[in-house]
Design a protein around this motif. Structure first.
Motif, short mmCIF file in Angstrom:
data_model
loop_
_atom_site.label_atom_id
_atom_site.label_comp_id
_atom_site.label_asym_id
_atom_site.label_seq_id
_atom_site.Cartn_x
_atom_site.Cartn_y
_atom_site.Cartn_z
N ARG A 63 33.75 -24.07 21.60
CA ARG A 63 33.24 -24.92 21.21
C ARG A 63 32.09 -25.07 22.10
O ARG A 63 31.72 -25.05 23.36
N ILE A 80 31.94 -23.96 16.56
CA ILE A 80 33.23 -24.02 16.57
C ILE A 80 33.37 -22.44 15.77
O ILE A 80 32.76 -21.75 14.98
N ASP A 97 38.33 -31.19 12.42
CA ASP A 97 37.77 -31.51 13.50
C ASP A 97 37.59 -32.49 13.85
O ASP A 97 37.67 -33.78 12.92
N SER A 160 34.95 -31.20 23.53
CA SER A 160 33.44 -31.71 23.99
C SER A 160 33.12 -32.75 23.87
O SER A 160 33.12 -33.66 23.56
#
Length: 420
Positions: A63, A80, A97, A160
């Motif tokens: 990521r 990603i 996500d 992240s």
């Protein structure tokens, strides 16, 4: 068996239900062909679920968020990359996500298989409107069979971090002719080398040599004071932010204070100042550069329950350098206490925020402005973010005459309050 049924999609469950019904009818009629069709409809989804569960796809996820720190209202891009590190080609992959609610809906992507040692990359943007520290991820991947009968979800552990800072308002640089706040082009001035009368002392700290005791200042302040050997006030600054909940009241006022602190702090960092960030709770420990410490702190700062400014003022008094204070509602006593934090001839300015249109707030702000102006501070009042850049210019107007030059906005505010 329960896991197998749990992996079935709606289509797969319909297949099983239809197959059971057909098999039951084939037994009751009896009709062998109908029974065979029913068994096929039941077995096909179960075999797909078993096969998907046994498939040992080895996927890696990398990521990246660009930029990792972004002002509120500006976009950030998430990248990603999924790589297949196994020998088998994956089937249909549905990637989703995990995104905090404040950043919008969850992005979804369809990947039509990844070959052995292959990879797929996808991107999406988020545009946060509220400052804060957000954790994005982990990524969830659903493995589906070719018939759409089975869907198995697998999650990665990597995430992240996106830091959303307050909105940064560009501030103009003061004219070189009047460098009341200091100017790196004019060099640094060592106060300790300017003569006995210009010494800017500080409070004695454990470990200071007794040879540095400044007896005249000790008698004046009533506490042991020592000389500053290298006090460069032209390029050092203490940025003070009043975070008291009682000083702001409305959340709008607090957010305005945070925006002002971020804008001024970024401006100081760009001008090469060696600055410190302080609040009513004391000095904020520096982690890396001043700019990084400032933005990371202001991204997550919340109103404090502190009622006074004592801790912050004590930190200001020992820090030295020029003072830039962003203040909420002050009493006259608190204003006098803050005014005493200024040492020697170091400049000091204050941005007073007016929390609301109440007469009490305006009168209290005007009284605090008069106290600070009388102590040699330059004062400006700010009611909204649109006024910040203009107030910053007003603080430097007439600065060639020194800290007391010009008429502070606080005096004008006091006049308007008296007329009302």
């Amino acid at each position: 068996m329960r896991k197998l049924f749990g992996a079935l999609t709606t289509r797969g469950r319909c297949f099983v239900a239809a197959g059971l019904a057909a098999a039951a009818c084939g037994l009751l009629i009896p009709e062998p062909d109908l029974l065979r069709v029913g068994l096929l409809l039941v077995v096909l989804p179960l075999l797909s679920a078993f096969g998907a569960g046994r498939a040992r796809y080895r996927l890696s996820c990398v990521r990246r968020v660009t930029p990792a720190r972004v002002p509120a209202g500006q976009p950030a891009e998430l990248t990603i990359r999924l790589a297949n590190v196994s020998r088998l080609r994956t089937g249909l992959l549905l990637a989703e996500d995990t995104v905090p609610y404040a950043l919008g809906s969850r992005p979804r992507f369809v990947l039509y298989g990844i070959g052995s040692a292959g990879s797929k990359e996808f991107r999406y943007q988020v545009r946060p409107d509220t400052r804060g520290r957000y954790t994005i991820g982990p990524l969830q991947v659903r493995v589906a069979d070719s018939f759409g009968l089975v869907s198995i979800t697998r999650s990665f552990t990597s995430t992240s971090t996106l830091i959303v800072t307050p909105r940064i308002i560009p501030l103009s640089r003061p004219p070189i002719a009047g460098n009341w706040l200091g100017d790196s082009e004019h060099g640094r001035r060592s106060i300790a080398a300017s003569g006995e009368d210009d010494v800017a002392p500080r409070a004695y700290q454990t470990g200071d040599s007794l040879h540095r005791v400044h007896w005249r200042s000790t008698a004046r302040y009533g506490e042991l004071m020592v000389r500053r050997e290298e006090q460069y006030w032209r390029n050092t600054a203490s940025l003070f932010l009043d975070t008291r909940r009682s000083a702001h009241g409305l959340a709008v006022s607090f957010e305005l204070a945070v925006t002002a602190a971020a804008s001024i702090g970024v401006h100081l960092a760009g001008e090469g100042f060696d600055a410190r960030l302080m609040t009513d709770l004391g000095e904020v420990p520096r982690q890396g550069t001043f700019r990084d410490t400032l933005l990371d702190t202001l991204a997550v700062i919340r109103p404090s329950r502190e009622s006074g400014l004592t801790l912050g003022i004590d930190a200001l008094a020992t820090a030295g350098g020029q003072i830039i204070a962003i203040l909420g509602l002050l009493t006259a006593g608190q204003a006098r206490q803050l005014a005493e934090a200024r040492r020697g001839t170091a400049p000091a300015i204050a941005l007073l925020l007016v929390p609301g249109d109440h007469e009490y707030s305006q009168a209290a702000t005007a009284a605090a402005a008069q106290v600070l102006a009388a102590a040699g501070w330059r004062v400006a009042t700010v009611t909204d973010s649109a006024r910040l850049a203009a107030a910053w210019q007003e603080l430097h107007r007439g600065s060639a005459g020194g800290p007391g030059a010009g008429v502070p906005d606080g005096a004008a505010l006091a006049g308007r309050a008296a007329e009302g």
